[in-house]
Design a protein around this motif. Structure first.
Motif, PDB file in Angstrom:
ATOM      1  N   LEU A 175       0.839  -1.207   0.000  1.00 45.67           N
ATOM      2  CA  LEU A 175       0.000   0.000   0.000  1.00 45.67           C
ATOM      3  C   LEU A 175       0.874   1.257   0.000  1.00 45.67           C
ATOM      4  CD1 LEU A 175      -2.838  -0.988   2.489  1.00 45.67           C
ATOM      5  CD2 LEU A 175      -2.979  -0.772   0.018  1.00 45.67           C
ATOM      6  N   ARG A 176       1.933   1.216   0.797  1.00 41.95           N
ATOM      7  CA  ARG A 176       2.835   2.361   0.865  1.00 41.95           C
ATOM      8  C   ARG A 176       3.473   2.603  -0.502  1.00 41.95           C
ATOM      9  NH1 ARG A 176       6.742   0.784   4.996  1.00 41.95           N
ATOM     10  NH2 ARG A 176       4.931  -0.006   6.106  1.00 41.95           N
ATOM     11  N   GLY A 177       3.912   1.507  -1.126  1.00 35.45           N
ATOM     12  CA  GLY A 177       4.534   1.630  -2.449  1.00 35.45           C
ATOM     13  C   GLY A 177       3.569   2.188  -3.472  1.00 35.45           C
ATOM     14  N   ALA A 178       2.324   1.687  -3.432  1.00 33.29           N
ATOM     15  CA  ALA A 178       1.323   2.166  -4.384  1.00 33.29           C
ATOM     16  C   ALA A 178       1.074   3.658  -4.176  1.00 33.29           C
ATOM     17  CB  ALA A 178       0.024   1.381  -4.209  1.00 33.29           C
ATOM     18  N   ALA A 179       0.997   4.071  -2.902  1.00 32.58           N
ATOM     19  CA  ALA A 179       0.763   5.486  -2.606  1.00 32.58           C
ATOM     20  C   ALA A 179       1.930   6.335  -3.099  1.00 32.58           C
ATOM     21  CB  ALA A 179       0.569   5.690  -1.107  1.00 32.58           C
ATOM     22  N   LEU A 180       3.142   5.780  -2.963  1.00 31.33           N
ATOM     23  CA  LEU A 180       4.340   6.501  -3.417  1.00 31.33           C
ATOM     24  C   LEU A 180       4.255   6.737  -4.928  1.00 31.33           C
ATOM     25  CD1 LEU A 180       7.199   7.582  -2.978  1.00 31.33           C
ATOM     26  CD2 LEU A 180       8.049   5.270  -3.236  1.00 31.33           C
ATOM     27  N   LEU A 181       3.822   5.693  -5.651  1.00 30.55           N
ATOM     28  CA  LEU A 181       3.728   5.828  -7.110  1.00 30.55           C
ATOM     29  C   LEU A 181       2.622   6.803  -7.502  1.00 30.55           C
ATOM     30  CD1 LEU A 181       4.239   2.146  -8.284  1.00 30.55           C
ATOM     31  CD2 LEU A 181       5.815   4.066  -8.475  1.00 30.55           C
ATOM     32  N   LEU A 182       1.512   6.744  -6.752  1.00 27.51           N
ATOM     33  CA  LEU A 182       0.363   7.589  -7.104  1.00 27.51           C
ATOM     34  C   LEU A 182       0.572   9.050  -6.746  1.00 27.51           C
ATOM     35  CD1 LEU A 182      -2.746   5.437  -6.163  1.00 27.51           C
ATOM     36  CD2 LEU A 182      -2.270   6.474  -8.371  1.00 27.51           C
TER      37      LEU A 182
END
Lengths: 291, 400
Positions: free
Chosen positions: A106-113
């Motif tokens: 989730l953290r990684g996805a948020a970083l990308l978004l």
């Protein structure tokens, strides 16, 4: 001096309410499955960032907040369906590790978004500080306190008064027995994850105007919320709230009266002391009986 | 394959044998020609290898990411214009993730395996300091992008840097405080390396400017509320507050100050010189002052400022490719220009000559300031590197 002390208390209660809200989410999932969900902090972050992003698309604040909560609930359900449910028979520890992995995803996805920047939400009712006998606080803090109190009462009523809540608790006490009496454990699990994701999102949206949010904001909030939950006795909604408030007030008093450099050390020392003398937490006796 | 050929040609008729032989000769000739071509091409334009080790991922990625993008962009531009001393530039980059041990390993690899001609990198002070023994031992020119003053003090022959130091930032703030006759200062800083180093420089310099510290408070960089510390400061007789930190914490400090009704002049460090800070802190940031790199206020510089054209040129090119500029990317730009200028003057990539020429850099107008290096100063920036700005109307304004 008394004026200053009052300020420390007001500060502590505000910060503590944030910890309490996060801790409440921990309690929900723990009650349903004995699992400590380490992705709880990420739900908080997701709620905040989604609301900010939706507000940016031109939605009004209440609408953006509502949509953000709903999307986070969906994420919680999806997480349960694709990551937790396939490991239904696995030991609790494995499931906890899965939640740590989910938090990273989730953290990684948020970083990308949303990138690495911090984002903020406008305050719900202005930034003019309120005066309280020499101490000041922001109107947003009242929102945090008010909604926390409301949610605690609702969660408490849910577990104590409704059949659904009791069924959820039953799953945690004994999954096999719960299934035998006709409780659908899978549905209960989904319910728990969806609800706690929603709680997390509400917490995130409420505190975003005060503390801002970024892709990794969930880490520290998760840790503090988890501490609040253990101090109060994990799985006990009211305990999480008392734990959170205690932690917040101790931090503020520690920073104000002793040394701001040792603020976190003082709070964590308190957590250790509680666990040393009351291993089940301040309100944990009931849960010990239950098991 | 060849062993099949021989008996076949022996067994074949004379006419076929001839054809086969001819084909073989042609093939060999063609191969030799191709090989020769490759060898001469390589000999004429052997690339100049620039080694880089940056923290593109990890906690310092917001520094390392624009640095790498800038280096790549700069090298592509130089190669499009024909390279340096007739040779193209080649970038060999490793990502340290902000881990000093990794940085040392990568620098060893750059020196021993990749045979680079010069090294740029060390996004964080930790990474930079850790590799100094390696580059000194190997005699490798190294331009650091990090802030710590220890990198170049005491002077090491092969080590240079382009980023202004936190001591320069602290001095800029103290000078302004003295000018405004604010002698009692309350300090509040975070628990990160940047904060701690800045605080130390400030404590060391304050007496020289006749400024006394009446409070010295701390917070955790991930904290969500600092009003307890600020309430303590409110109870002192401070005339100004300085917050040395970066990230979201200074924005929270700024908001808490307003919430507590404190009206003292507020100073921040160069760590918050970004649009994000103004957006996060909102109205509470009005009137706050901070030292900022010239890049932040490029458009507002007077037309006669020698840095202005350099800054605007970099800003335009970077923004066209990657979005908003950061001063950290600017350090990458300065280091590359410093290296290219030195190699051009040296006329070769001989390491000792390049080192000597970097040391002789004079009047190089970079994004961080005007570099005038000497054997005693391997940074060569004056205090003009930081411009004192005030936040007014949600924007930076240069204070004279």
């Amino acid at each position: 001096m008394p004026e200053q002390l009052l300020q420390f208390l007001v500060t502590g209660v505000t910060v503590g309410a944030v910890y309490a809200l996060v801790g409440l989410g921990f309690a929900l999932i723990y009650n349903a499955s004995d699992v400590v969900n380490f992705a709880q902090g990420e739900f908080v972050m997701l709620g905040a960032l989604l609301a900010i992003a939706l507000l940016g698309t031109g939605l009004s604040l209440p609408l953006a907040a509502l949509a953000a909560i709903l999307i986070t609930v969906l994420v919680g359900l999806l997480l349960e369906r694709v990551a937790i449910e396939p490991a239904l028979g696995a030991p609790v520890v494995s499931t906890i590790i899965i939640t740590i992995g989910a938090a990273m995803v989730l953290r990684g996805a948020a970083l990308l978004l949303w990138g690495k920047d911090f984002h903020t939400l406008p305050s719900f009712s202005g930034d003019a500080p309120l005066n309280l006998g020499g101490a000041t606080l922001l109107p947003q803090s009242l929102w945090v306190l008010g909604v926390t109190a409301l949610l605690v009462l609702l969660v408490r009523a849910f577990f104590n008064r409704t059949l659904l809540g009791k069924a959820l608790l039953a799953c945690s006490c004994n999954r096999a027995a719960a299934q035998l009496v006709g409780i659908n454990v899978r549905v209960m699990l989904r319910l728990a994850y969806g609800l706690s994701a929603g709680l997390g999102a509400v917490a995130g949206i409420l505190i975003a105007p005060i503390t801002f949010s970024s892709y990794d904001a969930g880490v520290m909030l998760g840790l503090k919320g988890f501490s609040a939950a253990i101090v109060g006795g994990i799985g006990h909604p009211l305990g999480a709230v008392v734990g959170g408030l205690l932690l917040g007030v101790l931090e503020a008093l520690g920073a104000g009266l002793i040394s701001s450099g040792y603020k976190d050390a003082i709070a964590f020392l308190f957590v250790l002391m509680v666990l040393f003398f009351e291993p089940t937490g301040l309100f944990g006796a009931a849960s010990a009986e239950r098991v | 394959m060849r062993s099949d050929y021989l008996p076949a040609s022996r067994a074949g008729t004379p006419a076929r044998l001839k054809l086969r032989d001819r084909l073989a000769i042609w093939r060999t000739a063609l191969l030799a020609m191709l090989l020769g071509l490759v060898v001469t091409w390589a000999g004429a334009a052997e690339p100049i290898r620039i080694g880089a080790f940056l923290a593109v991922t990890g906690p310092a990625s917001f520094l390392g990411d624009p640095e790498l993008k800038t280096l790549q962009m700069g090298i592509a531009e130089i190669n499009a214009q024909g390279g340096v001393i007739g040779r193209p530039l080649e970038l060999i980059h490793y990502d340290t993730g902000g881990n000093a041990r990794e940085a040392v390993n990568f620098v060893k690899r750059l020196i021993r395996k990749d045979n680079v001609d010069l090294i740029i990198g060390g996004t964080t002070s930790g990474d930079s300091l850790a590799v100094i023994p390696e580059v000194e031992k190997a005699g490798m020119p190294f331009i650091s992008l990090a802030a710590a003053v220890e990198i170049i003090e005491p002077v090491k022959p092969w080590v240079f840097k382009v980023a202004p130091t936190d001591r320069m930032a602290a001095a800029r703030i103290l000078a302004d405080l003295r000018q405004r006759n604010l002698t009692r200062l309350a300090l509040i800083s975070g628990d990160g390396g940047f904060d701690k180093s800045g605080r130390e420089q400030l404590l060391a310099l304050a007496p020289q400017y006749g400024i006394t510290l009446v409070a010295d408070e701390f917070y955790g960089n991930k904290d969500t509320d600092m009003s307890a510390q600020l309430a303590k400061i409110r109870a002192t007789d401070a005339q100004a507050i300085l917050n040395f930190g970066f990230g979201q914490a200074p924005a929270i400090v700024t908001r808490n100050i307003k919430q507590l009704g404190i009206t003292l002049p507020l100073y921040h460090s160069h760590g918050v010189a970004s649009r994000t800070f103004i957006e996060l802190a909102g109205d509470a940031a009005e009137g706050a002052r901070l030292p900022a790199a010239a890049l932040v206020v490029a458009e507002q510089l007077p037309d006669g400022d020698p840095q202005k054209p350099v800054l605007l040129a970099y800003q335009q090119r970077y923004q066209a490719a990657h979005g908003p500029v950061s001063t950290f990317g600017g350090h990458g730009y300065d280091s590359l220009r410093m290296a290219v200028a030195a190699i051009t003057r040296a006329g070769s990539t001989d390491k000792a000559k390049v080192r000597e020429q970097i040391e002789k850099t004079q009047g190089l107008i970079g994004t961080a300031g005007i570099f005038n290096l000497s054997p005693a100063d391997h940074l060569g920036l004056g205090t003009e590197a930081f411009r004192l700005v005030e936040i007014r109307g949600g924007n930076w304004h240069i204070v004279n």
